[in-house]
Design a protein around this motif. Sequence first.
Motif, PDB file in Angstrom:
ATOM      1  N   ASP A 260       0.805  -1.225   0.000  1.00  0.00           N
ATOM      2  CA  ASP A 260       0.000   0.000   0.000  1.00  0.00           C
ATOM      3  C   ASP A 260       0.836   1.272   0.000  1.00  0.00           C
ATOM      4  OD1 ASP A 260      -2.256  -1.579   0.080  1.00  0.00           O
ATOM      5  OD2 ASP A 260      -2.456  -1.496   2.258  1.00  0.00           O
ATOM      6  N   CYS A 261       2.156   1.109  -0.018  1.00  0.00           N
ATOM      7  CA  CYS A 261       3.081   2.251  -0.050  1.00  0.00           C
ATOM      8  C   CYS A 261       2.892   3.182   1.150  1.00  0.00           C
ATOM      9  CB  CYS A 261       2.901   3.033  -1.367  1.00  0.00           C
ATOM     10  SG  CYS A 261       4.352   4.016  -1.847  1.00  0.00           S
ATOM     11  N   LYS A 262       2.666   2.598   2.329  1.00  0.00           N
ATOM     12  CA  LYS A 262       2.415   3.383   3.528  1.00  0.00           C
ATOM     13  C   LYS A 262       3.697   4.033   4.061  1.00  0.00           C
ATOM     14  CE  LYS A 262      -2.000   2.755   4.063  1.00  0.00           C
ATOM     15  NZ  LYS A 262      -2.938   3.886   4.013  1.00  0.00           N
ATOM     16  N   CYS A 263       3.505   5.201   4.635  1.00  0.00           N
ATOM     17  CA  CYS A 263       4.624   5.918   5.267  1.00  0.00           C
ATOM     18  C   CYS A 263       4.800   5.367   6.675  1.00  0.00           C
ATOM     19  CB  CYS A 263       4.338   7.420   5.300  1.00  0.00           C
ATOM     20  SG  CYS A 263       5.666   8.404   6.023  1.00  0.00           S
ATOM     21  N   THR A 264       5.494   4.246   6.784  1.00  0.00           N
ATOM     22  CA  THR A 264       5.669   3.574   8.072  1.00  0.00           C
ATOM     23  C   THR A 264       7.011   3.947   8.713  1.00  0.00           C
ATOM     24  OG1 THR A 264       6.786   1.632   7.124  1.00  0.00           O
ATOM     25  CG2 THR A 264       4.361   1.613   7.170  1.00  0.00           C
ATOM     26  N   TRP A 265       7.135   3.580   9.993  1.00  0.00           N
ATOM     27  CA  TRP A 265       8.390   3.805  10.711  1.00  0.00           C
ATOM     28  C   TRP A 265       9.529   3.072  10.012  1.00  0.00           C
ATOM     29  CZ3 TRP A 265      12.150   0.966  13.141  1.00  0.00           C
ATOM     30  CH2 TRP A 265      12.980   1.647  14.043  1.00  0.00           C
ATOM     31  N   LEU A 266       9.251   1.864   9.491  1.00  0.00           N
ATOM     32  CA  LEU A 266      10.300   1.056   8.870  1.00  0.00           C
ATOM     33  C   LEU A 266      10.846   1.693   7.602  1.00  0.00           C
ATOM     34  CD1 LEU A 266       7.859  -1.081   9.986  1.00  0.00           C
ATOM     35  CD2 LEU A 266       9.653  -2.694   9.408  1.00  0.00           C
ATOM     36  N   VAL A 267       9.958   2.153   6.717  1.00  0.00           N
ATOM     37  CA  VAL A 267      10.442   2.703   5.447  1.00  0.00           C
ATOM     38  C   VAL A 267      11.148   4.039   5.666  1.00  0.00           C
ATOM     39  CG1 VAL A 267       8.348   3.977   4.744  1.00  0.00           C
ATOM     40  CG2 VAL A 267       9.863   2.998   3.003  1.00  0.00           C
ATOM     41  N   VAL A 268      10.679   4.820   6.635  1.00  0.00           N
ATOM     42  CA  VAL A 268      11.352   6.085   6.949  1.00  0.00           C
ATOM     43  C   VAL A 268      12.760   5.806   7.466  1.00  0.00           C
ATOM     44  CG1 VAL A 268      11.340   8.094   8.484  1.00  0.00           C
ATOM     45  CG2 VAL A 268       9.222   7.369   7.373  1.00  0.00           C
ATOM     46  N   LYS A 296      11.526  -8.545  -1.530  1.00  0.00           N
ATOM     47  CA  LYS A 296      12.776  -7.787  -1.672  1.00  0.00           C
ATOM     48  C   LYS A 296      12.859  -6.656  -0.653  1.00  0.00           C
ATOM     49  CE  LYS A 296      13.441  -8.834  -6.581  1.00  0.00           C
ATOM     50  NZ  LYS A 296      13.360  -8.309  -7.972  1.00  0.00           N
ATOM     51  N   VAL A 297      11.733  -6.006  -0.396  1.00  0.00           N
ATOM     52  CA  VAL A 297      11.715  -4.930   0.600  1.00  0.00           C
ATOM     53  C   VAL A 297      11.986  -5.500   1.991  1.00  0.00           C
ATOM     54  CG1 VAL A 297      10.290  -3.184   1.740  1.00  0.00           C
ATOM     55  CG2 VAL A 297      10.166  -3.454  -0.744  1.00  0.00           C
ATOM     56  N   LYS A 298      11.339  -6.611   2.315  1.00  0.00           N
ATOM     57  CA  LYS A 298      11.542  -7.229   3.630  1.00  0.00           C
ATOM     58  C   LYS A 298      12.982  -7.709   3.791  1.00  0.00           C
ATOM     59  CE  LYS A 298       6.779  -8.652   4.581  1.00  0.00           C
ATOM     60  NZ  LYS A 298       5.869  -9.748   4.973  1.00  0.00           N
ATOM     61  N   GLU A 299      13.564  -8.218   2.733  1.00  0.00           N
ATOM     62  CA  GLU A 299      14.955  -8.652   2.780  1.00  0.00           C
ATOM     63  C   GLU A 299      15.887  -7.469   3.013  1.00  0.00           C
ATOM     64  OE1 GLU A 299      17.950 -11.154   3.193  1.00  0.00           O
ATOM     65  OE2 GLU A 299      15.865 -11.794   2.893  1.00  0.00           O
ATOM     66  N   LEU A 300      15.571  -6.340   2.381  1.00  0.00           N
ATOM     67  CA  LEU A 300      16.360  -5.127   2.596  1.00  0.00           C
ATOM     68  C   LEU A 300      16.253  -4.667   4.047  1.00  0.00           C
ATOM     69  CD1 LEU A 300      18.080  -2.783   1.566  1.00  0.00           C
ATOM     70  CD2 LEU A 300      15.965  -1.629   0.873  1.00  0.00           C
ATOM     71  N   TYR A 301      15.038  -4.730   4.605  1.00  0.00           N
ATOM     72  CA  TYR A 301      14.861  -4.378   6.018  1.00  0.00           C
ATOM     73  C   TYR A 301      15.747  -5.251   6.908  1.00  0.00           C
ATOM     74  CZ  TYR A 301      10.609  -1.593   5.016  1.00  0.00           C
ATOM     75  OH  TYR A 301       9.712  -0.644   4.577  1.00  0.00           O
ATOM     76  N   LYS A 302      15.825  -6.539   6.567  1.00  0.00           N
ATOM     77  CA  LYS A 302      16.649  -7.454   7.365  1.00  0.00           C
ATOM     78  C   LYS A 302      18.130  -7.114   7.218  1.00  0.00           C
ATOM     79  CE  LYS A 302      13.357 -11.298   7.255  1.00  0.00           C
ATOM     80  NZ  LYS A 302      13.046 -12.632   6.722  1.00  0.00           N
ATOM     81  N   LEU A 304      19.376  -4.203   6.620  1.00  0.00           N
ATOM     82  CA  LEU A 304      19.605  -2.956   7.358  1.00  0.00           C
ATOM     83  C   LEU A 304      19.405  -3.117   8.863  1.00  0.00           C
ATOM     84  CD1 LEU A 304      17.716  -0.529   4.938  1.00  0.00           C
ATOM     85  CD2 LEU A 304      20.197  -0.691   5.231  1.00  0.00           C
ATOM     86  N   LYS A 305      18.972  -4.331   9.285  1.00  0.00           N
ATOM     87  CA  LYS A 305      18.741  -4.638  10.699  1.00  0.00           C
ATOM     88  C   LYS A 305      17.708  -3.693  11.323  1.00  0.00           C
ATOM     89  CE  LYS A 305      23.256  -6.768  11.366  1.00  0.00           C
ATOM     90  NZ  LYS A 305      24.506  -6.816  12.148  1.00  0.00           N
ATOM     91  N   ILE A 306      16.626  -3.469  10.579  1.00  0.00           N
ATOM     92  CA  ILE A 306      15.588  -2.555  11.041  1.00  0.00           C
ATOM     93  C   ILE A 306      14.932  -3.050  12.330  1.00  0.00           C
ATOM     94  CG2 ILE A 306      13.339  -1.533  10.476  1.00  0.00           C
ATOM     95  CD1 ILE A 306      15.549  -0.273   8.894  1.00  0.00           C
ATOM     96  N   GLN A 307      14.707  -4.355  12.452  1.00  0.00           N
ATOM     97  CA  GLN A 307      14.088  -4.877  13.670  1.00  0.00           C
ATOM     98  C   GLN A 307      14.965  -4.645  14.897  1.00  0.00           C
ATOM     99  OE1 GLN A 307      12.966  -8.864  11.828  1.00  0.00           O
ATOM    100  NE2 GLN A 307      11.307  -8.652  13.298  1.00  0.00           N
ATOM    101  N   GLU A 308      16.263  -4.830  14.745  1.00  0.00           N
ATOM    102  CA  GLU A 308      17.175  -4.589  15.869  1.00  0.00           C
ATOM    103  C   GLU A 308      17.205  -3.108  16.233  1.00  0.00           C
ATOM    104  OE1 GLU A 308      17.722  -6.448  13.273  1.00  0.00           O
ATOM    105  OE2 GLU A 308      18.939  -8.224  13.739  1.00  0.00           O
TER     106      GLU A 308
END
Length: 349
Positions: A260-268, A296-302, A304-308
């Motif tokens: 949905d292309c949301k402006c979330t904390w993760l993408v920011v 691919k987006v979720k893999e990029l988040y991983k 970048l260690k976004i969860q950590e």
Amino acid sequence: MAETTQPKFHSVYSVLKAELLQDPVFDLTDESRKWVDRMMDYNVPGGKCNRGLSVSDSYKLMKELTDHKKGKELSDDEVFLSSVLGWCIEWMQACALLLDDIMDSSHTRRGHICWYKQPKVGMIAINDGLMLRNHVPRILRKHFRTKPYYLELLDLFHEVECQTVAGQMIDLITTLLGEADLSEYKYPIHERIVVAKTAYYSFYLPVACALLMSGEKLETHSGMKDILIEMGTYFQAQDDVIDCFGDPEVIGKIGTDIEDCKCTWLVVKALELCDEEQKKILYDNYGKDDPDCVAKVKELYKTLKIQEIFEEYETKEYEKLTKSIDAYPSKAVGAVLKSFLAKIYRRHY
């Protein structure tokens, strides 16, 4: 914190539903009454009801600390009225979610197919959402018009609804900007969306309702509002992480923020950390309704260690909020704020 039992709370829903189905102002036919009955049951009581239950829980805790009688049970009337206010919030929530699902083209909600995707419902769901919204003032009028705080209650619900609707509008408009240029996604706009769309009705509204029932004036607790709004901002960042990485079987929905292309904390946060190559991956795949792009987006988040990074942010927010709560002048309100924070800290669904 002593909590309202689920059976007591849910028994009040049945009372309110019966009253609304017979409310002459809606002038329902036999067929439309059956429709509204089914529509309410499908959309209103299906969640965890945390917002609604928080009104009674907050009121009870305030009363215990104010009267210095810990463990004192609320009267039947107090339990009923605080539950009614809790259900008004749940009705608002149901309206917001029903309409939000249509706008986001969502598929599931609370472990079920979205209402608008039910057979023969479709866009009738828009009117159903408006029906739910109009139930709230009818409930308030029925049960609170003789109370000294009735007008303040009406103002409170109206103020929070205005904030929520404005937040939804900013969210949708920002999504259009993000689809054209993802670089528009920055913290100030994300925070503005979150404060208006989530924090007011999810955190401030339940405690404000309990305060009014307790005979308090809301204007004397502006500091409380500030703390709850910050708590709601942290809660939404947490929700963004859960939407992306949570198990649909546990959280009750399939997260679609990436599609949905949301402006979330993760993408920011990702945009802040990306190098040029990673940024291209994000620009090429974010906002695409394609499982490969989402992966691919979720893999990029991983990568970048976004969860950590979120876990570090969560710890700092918890410490900051705890410090603010400890300094709050009212022990009763402070205890309520602590109970709210304890419920959401490190939640996973």
